[in-house]
Write a protein that holds these residues in place. Structure first.
Motif, mmCIF file in Angstrom:
data_model
loop_
_atom_site.group_PDB
_atom_site.id
_atom_site.type_symbol
_atom_site.label_atom_id
_atom_site.label_comp_id
_atom_site.label_asym_id
_atom_site.label_seq_id
_atom_site.Cartn_x
_atom_site.Cartn_y
_atom_site.Cartn_z
ATOM 1 N N VAL A 145 33.271 11.638 55.986
ATOM 2 C CA VAL A 145 34.054 11.853 54.853
ATOM 3 C C VAL A 145 32.995 12.012 53.516
ATOM 4 C CG1 VAL A 145 35.616 10.392 53.198
ATOM 5 C CG2 VAL A 145 35.694 9.805 55.474
ATOM 6 N N ASN A 151 33.474 9.684 62.002
ATOM 7 C CA ASN A 151 34.339 10.204 61.061
ATOM 8 C C ASN A 151 33.469 10.410 59.836
ATOM 9 O OD1 ASN A 151 37.151 10.203 62.136
ATOM 10 N ND2 ASN A 151 36.792 7.999 62.201
ATOM 11 N N ASN A 207 30.201 6.315 61.236
ATOM 12 C CA ASN A 207 30.791 6.913 60.273
ATOM 13 C C ASN A 207 29.843 7.238 59.025
ATOM 14 O OD1 ASN A 207 33.812 6.762 61.036
ATOM 15 N ND2 ASN A 207 32.931 4.706 61.639
ATOM 16 N N TYR A 245 36.883 13.162 62.956
ATOM 17 C CA TYR A 245 37.259 13.915 61.932
ATOM 18 C C TYR A 245 36.143 14.286 60.819
ATOM 19 C CZ TYR A 245 42.013 14.925 63.074
ATOM 20 O OH TYR A 245 43.355 14.952 63.731
ATOM 21 N N PHE A 302 38.224 1.282 54.827
ATOM 22 C CA PHE A 302 37.543 1.349 56.111
ATOM 23 C C PHE A 302 37.667 0.155 56.868
ATOM 24 C CE2 PHE A 302 34.117 0.923 58.657
ATOM 25 C CZ PHE A 302 33.658 2.291 59.149
ATOM 26 N N LEU A 340 43.808 8.095 59.251
ATOM 27 C CA LEU A 340 43.130 8.232 60.683
ATOM 28 C C LEU A 340 43.396 6.809 61.277
ATOM 29 C CD1 LEU A 340 39.530 9.731 59.782
ATOM 30 C CD2 LEU A 340 41.893 10.805 60.169
ATOM 31 N N PRO A 371 33.436 0.460 64.807
ATOM 32 C CA PRO A 371 33.475 1.835 63.979
ATOM 33 C C PRO A 371 32.177 2.383 63.614
ATOM 34 C CG PRO A 371 33.736 -0.254 62.360
ATOM 35 C CD PRO A 371 33.552 -0.877 63.748
ATOM 36 N N VAL A 413 40.253 5.135 57.040
ATOM 37 C CA VAL A 413 39.512 5.167 58.532
ATOM 38 C C VAL A 413 39.806 4.006 59.185
ATOM 39 C CG1 VAL A 413 37.167 5.600 59.501
ATOM 40 C CG2 VAL A 413 37.907 6.707 57.368
ATOM 41 N N SER A 469 38.995 9.314 65.649
ATOM 42 C CA SER A 469 37.585 9.366 65.787
ATOM 43 C C SER A 469 37.276 10.869 65.510
ATOM 44 C CB SER A 469 36.642 8.788 66.650
ATOM 45 O OG SER A 469 37.098 7.401 66.989
#
Length: 639
Positions: free
Chosen positions: A516, A514, A602, A492, A530, A485, A599, A508, A490
């Motif tokens: 995971v 996102n 997440n 997902y 990340f 990614l 970020p 990421v 973003s």
């Protein structure tokens, strides 16, 4: 023409490319000769129609349009009588007895033997360009490679390379590193040839292209001057990988060929060193601009159990289709893409795509502005040996648009990405992706990036295995991700996937929202990478007057959809209106939190890992305390 009843209220026609006659009635006993004549006769019927294709070679130039459509009540099915027996081919067989063979080298003049006059050319291009239009040679369906140096490594099966020494001009001149002088000795033969090209990873180990030689000077530090009309992608850099291709003097290994475009003489060394009478040798002749199987605005049609093979361009080219299905189809041997599918309710089922020069399938459809799904589907299909000629950004499946379903496929054996693209509401599930990314760095088996508005995408229940750089790289560090990614991608959902023997399982790259979750990682160097690469890409406190572009990220990060000039902050952006504001409410207020480029939101939750170097290189405290995310319940478990 009298329509033959097939039972059950259906009708049928028959086609025989060898013994048929388009003036006949189209029955099994008196079949038509051509596919297009049968298509015209089948259209407009009130009952379903099956067009039976008898075994044989069907010529190219098949152009379907709206007039060749079926209807919901009366679809048209084109079915090979025997699975794989009917082949639509853009290549010409070369009689084996037309070759003259001596000491393993076999030659035939394609002009005097087959009347062929034009053989195309390699081509330069920007990143991921798919524009090579050169005749290729296949033996029993397997492509030969252009005569080259260095040869393919006989032990590993991967390409070997030379390296640039110095760069004299970043777009037109370099030297080749040659500490022993052995390359210069053979380069004296290249000097006298007229159509030599170089293929290289010129500036990054994830971007390749071809350049044409203008002058080769073995006596001057092995200096190569290249045609300014064929500039390298991103320019030349020292240490870059390079090979010479299309050099007659380098025809020295089984599986190589060379065509003299001036005389038409084909020279090749067969696989195994001997050309067998039982082998089928084919040269692709249909230009990229021509058509093997093309469809425009066609609907309610099925192709079943046919082969589509051999073209310098894409084998199947379509646009604006509706309810068209390809099932049990073999797509093999193209110089460019295997197939371009564009429309809605388009399906590729239980098929195979292999030996293609660029992408296996380019899948398009759906409407961004209304978020209308395409309902396109790729299922049960095997993709292998794609990206043969253009090695990077030509994946097994390239996708764009809205609402595709890609499931239950196997994608393997490619130098770069297996799946690449961007859009909305993709469901990618139950696929097996293996042995990809072996020739590059900084890439992903599933790659996407640089658009905050591409939302609703789900990657689940897939297996990614053997995703690693396998050859030496010189302009970066070996690293290939199972899922990449990239650059603030973003939104997902990535869950219940398995990652085995990957350099990085999931990367990421600075994006937001996102998730995971519940993935399993084994023998990965890093399970989840990340980072916060987006911080600093925007001026502080710019909201609501953003964007003011100051960082390295591509401006497409801001674009809402489809190349729109509207950015995510603009009050007139699509994301602030229905259906976008309903489907993705977080986009309507993006930036109001003061965290543009951070970020945020997440989640990395409930994942398991075994025999990995490390689970994550992220600062878990920072993700939770500063970036409003969550990292929890991730465990080391080998059971």
């Amino acid at each position: 023409v009298e329509v033959a009843a097939a039972g059950g209220g259906e009708a049928e026609f028959w086609v025989d490319p060898a013994e048929g006659d388009d003036g006949a009635s189209g029955t099994r006993e008196t079949p038509f000769k051509t596919l297009m004549h049968a298509a015209a006769e089948a259209a407009g019927k009130e009952q379903p129609v099956t067009v039976w294709l008898k075994p044989g070679l069907y010529p190219p130039g098949n152009r379907f349009n709206e007039s060749h459509s079926g209807t919901p009540e009366a679809p048209i099915r084109f079915k090979s009588l025997n699975k794989g027996g009917a082949t639509i081919a853009g290549g010409v067989p070369i009689p084996v007895d037309a070759f003259t063979c001596e000491s393993g080298l076999c030659e035939v003049n394609l002009t005097s033997t087959l009347g062929l006059l034009e053989f195309g050319s390699l081509a330069p291009g920007v990143l991921g360009s798919c524009n090579i239009d050169k005749a290729e040679v296949f033996i029993n369906g397997e492509p030969l490679v252009l005569a080259r140096y260095p040869n393919i490594n006989a032990t590993t099966g991967y390409n070997d390379w030379m390296n640039i020494g110095t760069v004299e001009n970043e777009t037109s001149e370099f030297t080749i590193s040659d500490p022993t002088g052995s390359i210069a000795a053979r380069a004296s033969s290249w000097e006298s040839e007229t159509d030599v090209w170089f293929h290289g990873y010129w500036s990054f180990d994830w971007a390749d292209s071809y350049v044409r030689a203008m002058d080769i000077n073995p006596g001057k530090n092995l200096t190569i001057s290249t045609d300014p009309e064929t500039p390298p992608v991103y320019g030349y850099k020292p240490k870059a990988r390079v090979m010479v291709v299309n050099a007659r003097s380098e025809l020295d290994e089984p599986g190589e060929y060379y065509i003299d475009k001036n005389t038409g003489l084909l020279s090749l060394i067969p696989f195994g060193g001997v050309l067998q009478q039982s082998q089928e040798v084919v040269v692709s002749v249909i230009k990229a601009s021509d058509c093997v199987l093309c469809m425009d605005s066609t609907s309610h049609v099925v192709f079943e159990d046919i082969n589509v093979q051999y073209s310098r361009g894409a084998l199947i080219q379509t646009k604006n289709l509706f309810n068209v299905t390809f099932t049990g189809v073999t797509i093999r041997g193209s110089g460019q893409d295997g197939a371009i599918f564009d429309g809605s309710h388009v399906s590729l089922l239980d098929s195979s795509v292999s030996e293609v020069g660029c992408s296996g399938v380019n899948l398009k459809g759906g409407d961004y502005s209304t978020l209308t799904a395409s309902f396109n589907e790729i299922s049960g299909t095997v993709f292998t040996n794609f990206s043969r000629l253009t090695r990077t950004y030509t994946p097994g499946i390239r996708w764009s648009g809205v609402g595709h379903w890609i499931h239950g496929n196997n994608l393997s054996s490619a130098p770069h990405a297996a799946v690449l693209g961007g859009g909305n509401d993709l469901l990618f599930e139950y696929n097996q992706v293996e042995h990809v990314g072996f020739e590059v760095d900084d890439s992903g088996a599933f790659y996407t990036g640089r658009n905050w508005a591409h939302r609703g995408n789900v990657i689940r229940f897939n297996t990614f295995s053997s995703v690693r750089t396998r050859v030496p790289v010189f302009l970066g560090s070996p690293s290939v991700q199972g899922i990449y990614l990239d650059d603030e991608m973003s939104g997902y959902e990535v869950y219940n996937n398995t990652f085995e023997d990957c350099q990085v399982g999931i990367l990421v790259g600075g994006g937001r929202r996102n998730h995971v979750k519940f993935n399993r990682f084994s023998k990965c160097d890093i399970a989840v990478h990340f980072d916060s690469r987006g911080i600093g890409s925007f001026k502080k406190d710019c909201y609501p007057t953003c964007p003011i572009w100051t960082g390295k990220m591509a401006p497409t990060l801001w674009h809402s959809v489809g190349g729109s000039d509207l950015d995510l902050i603009n009050p007139g952006s699509w994301v602030r209106k229905a259906p976008w504001s309903i489907r993705y409410p977080e986009l309507a207020n993006i930036g109001v939190d003061g965290k543009l480029g951070y970020p945020v939101y997440n989640e990395i939750i409930g994942n398991a890992y075994c025999d990995c170097g490390t689970f994550t290189n992220a600062n878990e405290t920072q993700i939770e305390a500063e970036w409003r995310g969550s990292v929890r319940d991730n465990v080391e478990s080998c059971s």
